[in-house]
Design a protein around this motif. Structure first.
Motif, short mmCIF file in Angstrom:
data_model
loop_
_atom_site.label_atom_id
_atom_site.label_comp_id
_atom_site.label_asym_id
_atom_site.label_seq_id
_atom_site.Cartn_x
_atom_site.Cartn_y
_atom_site.Cartn_z
N PRO A 105 101.84 25.79 -0.15
CA PRO A 105 102.59 24.59 0.24
C PRO A 105 102.36 24.24 1.69
CG PRO A 105 104.05 26.48 0.07
CD PRO A 105 102.71 26.92 -0.47
N PHE A 106 102.67 23.01 2.05
CA PHE A 106 102.57 22.56 3.44
C PHE A 106 103.47 23.42 4.32
CE2 PHE A 106 103.62 19.90 7.08
CZ PHE A 106 102.39 19.38 7.43
N ALA A 107 104.65 23.76 3.82
CA ALA A 107 105.59 24.64 4.53
C ALA A 107 106.56 25.23 3.53
CB ALA A 107 106.34 23.88 5.62
N GLU A 108 107.03 26.44 3.80
CA GLU A 108 108.00 27.11 2.94
C GLU A 108 108.99 27.86 3.82
OE1 GLU A 108 107.96 29.81 -1.15
OE2 GLU A 108 106.12 29.54 0.02
N MET A 109 110.27 27.76 3.48
CA MET A 109 111.28 28.41 4.33
C MET A 109 112.62 28.51 3.62
SD MET A 109 112.07 25.32 7.03
CE MET A 109 110.31 25.04 7.21
N ALA A 110 113.48 29.38 4.16
CA ALA A 110 114.86 29.50 3.70
C ALA A 110 115.71 28.48 4.43
CB ALA A 110 115.39 30.91 3.95
N VAL A 111 116.56 27.78 3.68
CA VAL A 111 117.49 26.81 4.25
C VAL A 111 118.85 27.05 3.59
CG1 VAL A 111 118.07 24.38 4.51
CG2 VAL A 111 115.69 25.10 4.67
N GLY A 112 119.77 27.65 4.31
CA GLY A 112 121.06 27.99 3.73
C GLY A 112 120.89 28.91 2.54
#
Length: 382
Positions: free
Chosen positions: A12-19
């Protein structure tokens, strides 16, 4: 149905944890389609797929094969597609039914139906797997979005993969639309929590037609975010014909010193929208906003990022059809890390754009001015 060769997976272009969520920002079909097909292949209980455009081309066949395989394995597979936007044969749908998939056309054309009902289309793009993993954004199921090296047109679009409570939110809105479109009953035991589970970090906003108070939720969210902006507003919207209140909010933001940049589709599948959109450039440019027209592949994305904190990815065009009529859905993310990746995507896309300055706009030939004004008069139906 013959199975086309699978497209290679790309990160993916970006992957991250959000809440409480895990988000992956996906650029174009080359990233989105493999991720969606992988999620489908992992389904164990339910698959809900909702799309404005479903075609029986190579991409449509690839998804049909994936859905049919899971239905044959006992997964409840519900497919909701817009009757006007889609182009699929009876044999395509019959093949899905034989495999156990439940295809349903949203509001097929009926001569006896009121015009207002016929004009309201299901423009959403959503995939929800087991109520836990979901996708939404601008991509339909069509070769238009597939990579050119895989026989597609390579349209520029943005999608979002969501793990967490917002996936259940998308499922909730899908099941409402499914029921109101006359879909067969669902096995509620498979779906777990079917009510709403809102989370302020990742909100799902929908133009929920049966309830008038929900019809303007997406427009209201855009306008409030624009009115509160203090530093920068970056909007990418393929079909940019916003109502006057949003135009006024954008011009007011630019006049108070906000860096307002708007990217529209200079290469488009609907030239009349571009002509109509150019009519309003002058108001925005005079206020200090900057306008960019995408060149090259067709731009179809609908995203925004404001003040490096508020972002949205979804199906909603900033035009009357999306904001007043259609079923739409957007994910709104309140997270600075995610907004930073959205700003990076916007910056990357600017390299494919031509900036329209006041001088450019003033030099438009007379025929274009007349054509633009004529198209603008029909803006509510473009």
């Amino acid at each position: 149905m013959s199975q086309p060769p699978p497209a290679p997976a790309e990160p993916p272009f970006a992957e991250m944890a959000v809440g409480a969520h895990r988000l992956a920002l996906l650029k174009d079909g080359v990233q989105a389609y493999p991720a969606m097909l992988e999620a489908i292949a992992r389904a164990r209980r339910t698959i809900c797929l909702e799309t404005y455009i479903l075609r029986g081309d190579c991409t449509g066949q690839r998804f049909a094969e994936a859905l049919a395989e899971r239905a044959a394995a006992g997964v409840e597979v519900s497919l909701l597609f817009d009757a006007w936007g889609s182009s699929v044969s009876s044999s395509f749908l019959d093949g899905l039914r034989r495999a156990g998939v439940r295809p349903l056309a949203f509001r097929p054309f009926e001569l006896s139906a009121p015009f207002g009902k016929v004009a309201r289309r299901d423009h959403r793009k959503a995939l929800i797997v087991d109520g836990a993993v979901a996708f939404t954004g601008g991509l339909n199921i069509s070769d238009d979005y597939a990579a050119p090296e895989h026989g597609g047109a390579g349209w520029r679009d943005t999608h979002l993969r969501i793990e967490g409570p917002a996936a259940a939110e998308l499922q909730y809105f899908f099941l409402r639309a499914w029921q109101r479109a006359g879909g067969p009953p669902v096995d509620e035991r498979r779906y777990g929590v079917t009510g709403r589970r809102p989370d302020p970090a990742v909100q799902i906003l929908s133009n929920d037609l049966p309830r008038r108070r929900h019809r303007h939720g997406i427009r209201h969210a855009y306008r409030i975010a624009i009115e509160r902006a203090r530093r920068r507003i970056y909007i990418t919207n393929a079909y940019f014909l916003p109502p006057l209140r949003i135009i006024h909010a954008l011009t007011a933001a630019a006049r108070r010193g906000v860096d307002v940049r708007i990217m529209v589709a200079g290469t488009t599948d609907v030239p009349a929208v571009l002509l109509a959109s150019r009519t309003i450039y002058g108001h925005l440019l005079d206020a200090g906003a900057r306008m960019f027209e995408w060149r090259g592949r067709v731009l179809h994305a609908k995203t925004a990022v404001i003040d490096g904190a508020w972002s949205t990815v979804g199906s909603t065009n900033l035009d009357s059809q999306s904001l007043r009529m259609n079923l739409e859905v957007n994910a709104v993310v309140s997270h600075r890390g995610f907004a930073s990746t959205m700003e990076q995507m916007f910056a990357d896309d600017l390299a494919h754009c031509r900036e329209i300055t006041v001088a450019h706009w003033a030099r438009r030939p007379l025929w274009e001015r007349a054509a633009s004004w004529t198209a603008y008069l029909a803006r509510d139906w473009l």
